[in-house]
Design an enzyme around this catalytic site. Sequence first.
Site, PDB file in Angstrom:
ATOM      1  CB  THR A  71      -1.052   0.223   1.217  1.00 35.25           C
ATOM      2  OG1 THR A  71      -2.082  -1.136   1.021  1.00 35.25           O
ATOM      3  CG2 THR A  71      -1.707   1.696   1.554  1.00 35.25           C
TER       4      THR A  71
ATOM      5  CD  GLN B  28      -3.201  -7.551  -3.390  1.00 38.11           C
ATOM      6  OE1 GLN B  28      -3.167  -6.062  -2.615  1.00 38.11           O
ATOM      7  NE2 GLN B  28      -2.360  -7.969  -2.913  1.00 38.11           N
TER       8      GLN B  28
ATOM      9  CG  HIS C 164      -5.794  -8.208  -0.999  1.00 35.47           C
ATOM     10  ND1 HIS C 164      -5.148  -8.722  -0.466  1.00 35.47           N
ATOM     11  CD2 HIS C 164      -4.921  -6.953  -0.676  1.00 35.47           C
ATOM     12  CE1 HIS C 164      -4.061  -8.773   0.639  1.00 35.47           C
ATOM     13  NE2 HIS C 164      -4.267  -7.571   0.180  1.00 35.47           N
ATOM     14  N   GLY C 165      -7.231 -11.934  -0.757  1.00 36.01           N
ATOM     15  CA  GLY C 165      -8.119 -12.503  -0.264  1.00 36.01           C
ATOM     16  C   GLY C 165      -6.572 -12.675   1.337  1.00 36.01           C
ATOM     17  CB  ALA C 166      -3.855 -12.329   1.825  1.00 37.15           C
TER      18      ALA C 166
ATOM     19  CE1 TYR D  32      -7.258  -3.850   3.686  1.00 41.25           C
ATOM     20  CE2 TYR D  32      -5.497  -5.366   3.129  1.00 41.25           C
ATOM     21  CZ  TYR D  32      -5.419  -4.181   3.094  1.00 41.25           C
ATOM     22  OH  TYR D  32      -4.511  -3.160   3.721  1.00 41.25           O
TER      23      TYR D  32
ATOM     24  NE  ARG E  56       0.494 -10.892  -0.763  1.00 40.20           N
ATOM     25  CZ  ARG E  56       1.240 -10.286   0.103  1.00 40.20           C
ATOM     26  NH1 ARG E  56       0.310  -9.010   0.846  1.00 40.20           N
ATOM     27  NH2 ARG E  56       2.463 -10.654   0.157  1.00 40.20           N
TER      28      ARG E  56
END
Length: 366
Positions: free
Chosen positions: A26, A102, A177-179, A182, A230
């Site tokens: 970020t 992403q 973004h599965g980490a 979030y 992710r």
Amino acid sequence: MFDSPFDAVDFAGLRLRNRFALAPMTRVSAEANGRANAAMVDHYVRYAKGGFGLLITEGIYPDQAASQGYEHQPGLADALQTESWVPIVKAVHAADSKIIAQIMHAGAQLQYNRYVEQPIGLSEQKPVAQPLGLYGDQEAWFAPKPMTEADFDQVMNGFLGAIRNAQAAGFDGVELHGANGYLLNQMLSTHFNTREDKFGGSLEKRAKFILDLVKSAREMVDNDFALGIRLSQITITDQDYQWPEGEQGFAWLVQALTDAGIDFIHTTDTSADRASLRDGDRSLAEVVQDTGVALIVNGGINDENYQDVANSYPDALLALGKAALADPAFVRKIQGGEPVDALDFAMLQPIANVENEMRWRADQKD
């Protein structure tokens, strides 16, 4: 004999010049309207010229509703935001690297949103601990609104629209973004997801939306457009959470994602080799590696251990975050036997944006 991580490799349908990837970080450096800008072009090109074969962007918000999580976060939610990414993609390609977008929905882990006042989440549960001061001055998390069926539909449409926009902008693929806490990660988490409907309860139900999203995206995009995700158990403010289903459950999830059409899985943890699953002694990356799906491994990789990690995961890409931030020329330098720069967190103060980083770098030269 292991192949050198500096050798060219075929990965998820992409031909890469080496196995080094820039991890998503970020950087809160876009325009207030979510459009990418010239500073971001320079930012990403530094890593391509520094030798990274694949760049994964910072988390990009997909819709003009509740997905944005940070002020000055970039988006892929409309035509002008999409167009603003084109110079970045072209410049990275000109420097002989590939770039993946992403796509990130903040969910309950929201520190700023220009479109809505209240975040949405799986339940009323807030993230643990406090928001990150690196990305704003918010002192406490907002109370999320539990998602309705209409919210799930809107989130699905937002993700699919952003994926379509990423392909239109020329990206080589996308990473869901599965980490890190979030929204997609919140769906899998029993801390956040206490629902009793079709989206909550068993791991199969908690993963339902994600698997439906992967299937829909795979049907929509071109065959040569890489589609990845992710995954982590940990979040940015909670490094102790574990899925209750342990290694067996994670192995099921990886296989289900593969069957749904995922091209690669990007695991992230405090350390690439951390045995963090509740009932086993293997890392997330080791479980993914067993399935044969393309793997990106992330977590504490640096100039001292990159070869060991490369040997442990001989077909995987190595995603570097802090080490890359410290020295965007990391790959070029270690390949040439040069020392790399160490990370000084002063470059991220008071906000972790590109402007402050470049000001700090200029001061070091004076």
